[in-house]
Scaffold this active site. Structure first.
Site, short mmCIF file in Angstrom:
data_model
loop_
_atom_site.label_atom_id
_atom_site.label_comp_id
_atom_site.label_asym_id
_atom_site.label_seq_id
_atom_site.Cartn_x
_atom_site.Cartn_y
_atom_site.Cartn_z
N HIS A 83 0.87 -1.18 0.00
CA HIS A 83 0.00 0.00 0.00
C HIS A 83 0.90 1.22 0.00
CE1 HIS A 83 -2.33 3.19 1.84
NE2 HIS A 83 -1.80 2.99 3.03
N TYR A 89 -5.85 9.32 2.08
CA TYR A 89 -5.88 9.87 3.43
C TYR A 89 -4.62 10.68 3.68
CZ TYR A 89 -2.87 5.90 4.80
OH TYR A 89 -1.83 5.01 4.92
N ASP A 123 -28.06 -20.17 17.89
CA ASP A 123 -29.34 -20.84 18.15
C ASP A 123 -29.47 -22.02 17.19
OD1 ASP A 123 -29.67 -19.17 15.93
OD2 ASP A 123 -31.76 -18.72 16.40
C1 LIG Z 1 1.94 2.11 4.69
C2 LIG Z 1 1.05 1.66 5.77
C3 LIG Z 1 0.14 2.53 6.33
C4 LIG Z 1 -0.68 2.14 7.36
N1 LIG Z 1 -1.52 3.04 7.92
C5 LIG Z 1 -2.24 2.69 8.98
C6 LIG Z 1 -3.02 3.65 9.66
O1 LIG Z 1 -3.00 4.83 9.31
N2 LIG Z 1 -3.78 3.26 10.69
C7 LIG Z 1 -3.81 1.96 11.11
O2 LIG Z 1 -4.52 1.66 12.04
N3 LIG Z 1 -3.07 1.02 10.50
C8 LIG Z 1 -2.29 1.35 9.46
N4 LIG Z 1 -1.53 0.42 8.83
C9 LIG Z 1 -1.64 -0.98 9.25
C10 LIG Z 1 -0.84 -1.25 10.49
O3 LIG Z 1 0.42 -0.68 10.38
C11 LIG Z 1 -0.70 -2.74 10.72
O4 LIG Z 1 -1.90 -3.38 10.53
C12 LIG Z 1 -0.18 -3.02 12.13
O5 LIG Z 1 0.97 -2.28 12.38
C13 LIG Z 1 0.10 -4.50 12.30
O6 LIG Z 1 0.64 -4.70 13.56
P1 LIG Z 1 1.16 -6.14 13.98
O7 LIG Z 1 1.72 -6.03 15.33
O8 LIG Z 1 0.11 -7.14 13.72
O9 LIG Z 1 2.28 -6.48 12.89
P2 LIG Z 1 3.78 -5.99 12.78
O10 LIG Z 1 3.97 -4.62 13.21
O11 LIG Z 1 4.20 -6.33 11.38
O12 LIG Z 1 4.52 -6.90 13.80
C14 LIG Z 1 4.70 -8.28 13.56
C15 LIG Z 1 6.03 -8.63 14.11
O13 LIG Z 1 6.23 -10.03 14.03
C16 LIG Z 1 7.58 -10.26 13.79
N5 LIG Z 1 7.74 -11.60 13.26
C17 LIG Z 1 7.18 -12.10 12.13
N6 LIG Z 1 7.51 -13.38 11.98
C18 LIG Z 1 8.27 -13.70 13.04
C19 LIG Z 1 8.90 -14.90 13.44
N7 LIG Z 1 8.83 -16.00 12.72
N8 LIG Z 1 9.62 -14.88 14.58
C20 LIG Z 1 9.72 -13.75 15.34
N9 LIG Z 1 9.13 -12.60 14.98
C21 LIG Z 1 8.41 -12.57 13.85
C22 LIG Z 1 7.97 -9.17 12.84
O14 LIG Z 1 9.34 -8.92 12.82
C23 LIG Z 1 7.16 -8.00 13.34
O15 LIG Z 1 7.91 -7.21 14.23
C24 LIG Z 1 -0.66 0.79 7.81
C25 LIG Z 1 0.24 -0.09 7.25
C26 LIG Z 1 1.09 0.34 6.25
C27 LIG Z 1 2.06 -0.64 5.69
#
Ligand SMILES: Cc1cc2nc3c(=O)[nH]c(=O)nc-3n(C[C@H](O)[C@H](O)[C@H](O)COP(=O)(O)OP(=O)(O)OC[C@H]3O[C@@H](n4cnc5c(N)ncnc54)[C@H](O)[C@@H]3O)c2cc1C
Length: 812
Positions: A220, A254, A544
């Site tokens: 995105h 946005y 249900d």
């Molecule tokens: C450009 C962009 C704009 C966005 N704008 C918004 C916004 O304005 N508002 C909003 O609400 N959301 C927004 N989002 C979405 C939001 O950023 C994400 O949905 C959210 O940060 C996800 O959080 P998370 O903790 O699930 O994932 P992440 O932050 O990706 O964390 C997951 C973690 O798991 C770790 N990991 C993965 N696999 C392993 C493994 N095997 N072993 C150990 N660690 C592992 C990764 O290193 C990572 O740190 C945006 C996203 C993007 C990309």
């Protein structure tokens, strides 16, 4: 489980929030492992611009967002600049009225404002280009990284530990349960509970333990402009955003401030699903594996539209930009729950920053207390039908969810692709009758039949009115459905009930199992049919069911969907009970209406008189030569039967009933008529009218709880429950032309007091009927006002059911 040893995979906003929520509840043995460095791990959170717009069509998601705001404000990780969504088209302006309605329904403060007020809030806007806006003062900017760090620090103080550069490569199990994880360096961490909070990596981790996590990592675009003169400020705090976060959804855009630059997010580009195996190879060792190079061409329309809305951008240009990755799912909602086949392995994925703390709180409650306090069925890992777990389905529908993320989506809008995944044996016949199909649960469901169009004219001539509808409510609708409903009450109609989920529950322990799992007494004679409920531990309604006893150890259970199978399998004893989904191998026709007996009796081998075949009874017999199970039940509130047979006999059954029906002018009728008739009769639809958030008495299904039978799941909670504050009531609109579609706020004496769940036009009373959650002391006869788009309709609280309170129609 009060004090489990927990490993969380992922220290993004979800993992850190969860560690905080778990430790706050006294569960301090929590280890959070992340493959990246702490806390800018390289996941989506590391670069999330953090816009939080709380209002959502889903009550659950709005509640998650509201809690997130409240929590982050307390952590000094939220800049409450407010949220502003502007409309540049008439359709969007109307839709913002709908959104304002949701905000009122879910208790979020907001207001609709004119273009000048919008410009006063956000001076970069060209007021001439907009028709108005929806302003929510409590929205704002989550400082995602700060919130993650602050929550992690709090958790650490309570005993949790966080380890960066620890990539989990294996989930360890023993004796069918999770026992820990192994990292890439071979280090093992013991655990009773492992939670995958791995963001868009989650599908890969799920696959390691045989679990489909239906999400697609999607790129995105996010860009930052150069300096914008109008944003320049000096002094302390000049970098802190002050303008409200802004949405220009008509162009999929946005905006937020970054000091004197503007951040622009764009969803108008083609869906860009990310192939994970390629990503992992290409970004190995990179600090930000969730950031891909910017694709300029995709952004061109977004920039042009931005410069039009915000003329101050004219002299600026994009200076810094990337394609960021995060998760999309088939229905745009998060994925939460425990792996049924590997207890102790949980997922919390596809979660926006917006909903993160709310999701984490619900997860902590679920893990530690057995159930979340909020209804989470829309986010449940097990909500997907089997075909919906295919890679093709997940990719196509998640891509569509990306395309639609800012679209105006009608509440009855159904999937256009993939289609024809599940069709009943009557499908060919239905096509011949001009069925207009909606998709639901991957099934093709006739909504109405063009073959019935002449009935509209015939009934109109006989004096029936067909009120005109506005453009919005006339979508996914035909007046033919009203004619079908009326025809059912006056003659007889055939309804395809095949998509109704059904299970066979069998074995020596079947009866005891259903007795323990459900609220009503199902231990009755063979041939009995019982309406009953499944509750969770806290007495909330999980579903249900209609339970037919077909033998000592054999039951057919009519259910609502995949979540019911999940719940049953989780509670079924290891031995003595088999639960089998028989939906696809069987089919069902509902034959309902005053002439139903006249139609069916000549074809049926058995005596189906009222005396021989009473209401709420089941019988295995024959229609012609077709072996059938007949149940005398009626969700539409008419004389008649659900007639089941195995799929191979379906076409024959349809033909026999249709041919016999000619004499009685029987029609095939669709889902909209069905919904209208069930509303008239006061029958609730689980998932819409009532959920795990509600207890039986409040939802008006207390009659399905047997006071006489012994213990059952949820009974203890019901026994100690206090009187409900809100109850589900029927309201009937005063204006015959009034139509609402669900989720609208309901006011009494000028104050919003509740919201509509479902609604439909009643051909019998000539008005729309709706269900609404209202204060428990709301008396029958109270006048209420329902906000619908740009207007209000008055309605009156009605005694239930609105039609046939004496059950005379059903019992004839
Ligand atoms: C450009 C962009 C704009 C966005 N704008 C918004 C916004 O304005 N508002 C909003 O609400 N959301 C927004 N989002 C979405 C939001 O950023 C994400 O949905 C959210 O940060 C996800 O959080 P998370 O903790 O699930 O994932 P992440 O932050 O990706 O964390 C997951 C973690 O798991 C770790 N990991 C993965 N696999 C392993 C493994 N095997 N072993 C150990 N660690 C592992 C990764 O290193 C990572 O740190 C945006 C996203 C993007 C990309």
């Amino acid at each position: 489980m009060s004090q489990p040893k927990v490993v969380i995979i992922g220290a993004g906003i979800v993992g850190t929030s969860l560690a905080d929520e778990l430790t706050a509840r006294g569960c301090s043995d929590v280890t959070v492992l992340d493959r990246g460095p702490l806390f800018a791990t390289g996941g989506s959170t590391s670069h999330a611009p953090g816009l939080v717009f709380q209002t959502n069509g889903s009550k659950t998601m709005s509640e998650f967002a509201r809690y997130t705001v409240q929590k982050f404000v307390g952590l000094d990780a939220f800049n409450q600049v407010g949220g502003l969504e502007v409309a540049t088209t008439d359709a969007r302006w109307t839709d913002l009225h709908r959104k304002y309605g949701w905000a009122q329904s879910w208790g979020i403060q907001g207001e609709l404002i004119d273009p000048q007020q919008c410009q006063a809030l956000h001076p970069l806007l060209d007021a001439d280009r907009i028709l108005g806006g929806f302003h929510t003062p409590s929205d704002g900017l989550a400082k995602a990284l700060r919130a993650a760090t602050a929550q992690a620090e709090r958790a650490i103080e309570r005993g949790a530990r966080f380890l960066g550069h620890h990539e989990v490569v294996d989930v360890l199990d023993r004796g069918g349960r999770v026992v820990g994880v192994r990292t890439a360096t071979g280090e093992e961490f013991d655990a009773d509970v492992v939670v995958s909070a791995a963001g868009f990596w989650g599908a890969q981790l799920g696959a390691r333990v045989g679990l489909t996590v239906p999400l697609v990592p999607m790129a995105h675009q996010y860009a930052k402009t150069g300096q914008v003169a109008e944003l320049r400020r000096d002094g302390v705090g000049a970098d802190e955003a002050r303008l409200p976060i802004l949405r220009h959804q008509d162009q999929d855009l946005y905006y937020r401030e970054h000091g004197d630059r503007l951040g622009i997010g764009y969803y108008g580009h083609r869906p860009m699903p990310v192939e994970m195996t390629t990503l992992l190879t290409e970004t190995a060792g990179e600090p930000m594996p969730s950031m891909l190079p910017f694709t300029d061409d995709d952004f061109t329309p977004g920039w042009a539209a931005s410069a039009e809305l915000l003329p101050a951008l004219g002299d600026s240009k994009v200076e810094e930009a990337f394609n960021g990755i995060f998760s999309f799912t088939p229905d745009g909602l998060s994925i939460m729950g425990e792996h049924r086949d590997l207890p102790g392995f949980w997922v919390a994925e596809a979660v926006w920053v917006t909903h993160s703390a709310g999701v984490a709180r619900a997860m902590a409650e679920w893990i530690l207390d057995g159930a979340p306090a909020t209804d989470v069925h829309e986010c449940d890992l097990y909500r997907f039908e089997e075909p919906a777990k295919s890679p093709e389905f997940i990719l196509k529908t998640s891509s569509q969810a990306f395309v639609e993320v800012y679209d105006i989506v009608h509440p009855h809008q159904y999937r256009t692709e993939p289609r024809d995944l599940r069709v009943s044996p009557f499908h060919a016949r239905q096509r011949e009758l001009g069925a207009h199909f909606f998709e639901g649960g991957c099934w093709e469901r006739p909504a109405w039949y063009e073959a019935n169009a002449p009935l509209v004219a015939e009934l109109a001539e006989a004096g029936m009115t067909f009120p005109d509808r506005d453009d919005w409510s006339s979508r996914f609708y035909s007046p033919i459905s009203i004619a079908e409903a009326r025809w059912t009450r006056e003659h007889v109609a055939l309804y395809d009930m095949t998509p109704l989920t059904r299970y066979e529950v069998s074995g020596p322990g079947a009866c005891a199992f259903l007795q323990q799992l459900t609220t009503n007494n199902v231990d009755k004679s063979t041939g009995s049919v019982t309406y009953t409920l499944m509750l969770d531990e806290s007495g909330g309604i999980r579903s249900d069911l209609t339970v037919a006893r077909l033998g000592d150890n054999l039951f057919q259970v009519g259910a609502n969907g995949p979540l019911d199978m999940d719940w049953m399998l989780r509670h079924a004893p290891a031995d003595g009970v088999t639960v089998r989904d028989i939906t696809g191998g069987t089919c069902c026709i509902g034959v309902w209406g005053p002439r139903a007996r006249d139609l069916v009796a000549p074809l049926c081998a058995a005596d189906i008189s009222h005396q021989a075949f009473g209401y709420f009874r089941a019988l295995q017999t024959f229609i012609g030569s077709v072996p059938v199970t007949m149940m005398r039940v009626s969700y539409v509130g008419e004389l008649g039967w659900e007639i089941y047979t195995s799929a191979e006999h379906g076409a024959k059954l349809w033909d026999l009933l249709s041919a016999a029906g000619h004499r009685y002018r029987a029609i095939a009728a669709g889902r909209i008529a069905f919904n209208s008739l069930r509303l008239e009769k006061g029958y609730r639809s689980w998932g819409t009218d009532m959920t795990a958030e509600h207890r039986p008495a409040a939802a008006g299904v207390g009659f399905a709880v047997s006071a006489k039978k012994g213990d059952f799941l949820g009974k203890a909670a019901l026994d100690t429950a206090s009187a409900p504050a809100k109850v589900l009531r029927s309201i009937v609109f005063d204006d015959p032309a009034a139509v609402v579609l669900g989720k609208e706020p309901v006011s009494i004496d000028g104050a919003v007091q509740g919201y509509v769940t479902s609604a439909g036009y009643s051909a019998t009373v000539g008005r729309s009927i709706a269900y609404a959650w209202l204060p428990a002391d709301t008396a029958v006869g109270t006048t209420v006002s329902v906000a619908y788009l740009r207007t209000h309709f008055s309605a009156t609280v009605h005694a239930e059911p609105v039609v046939d309170p004496d059950m005379a129609l059903i019992r004839r």
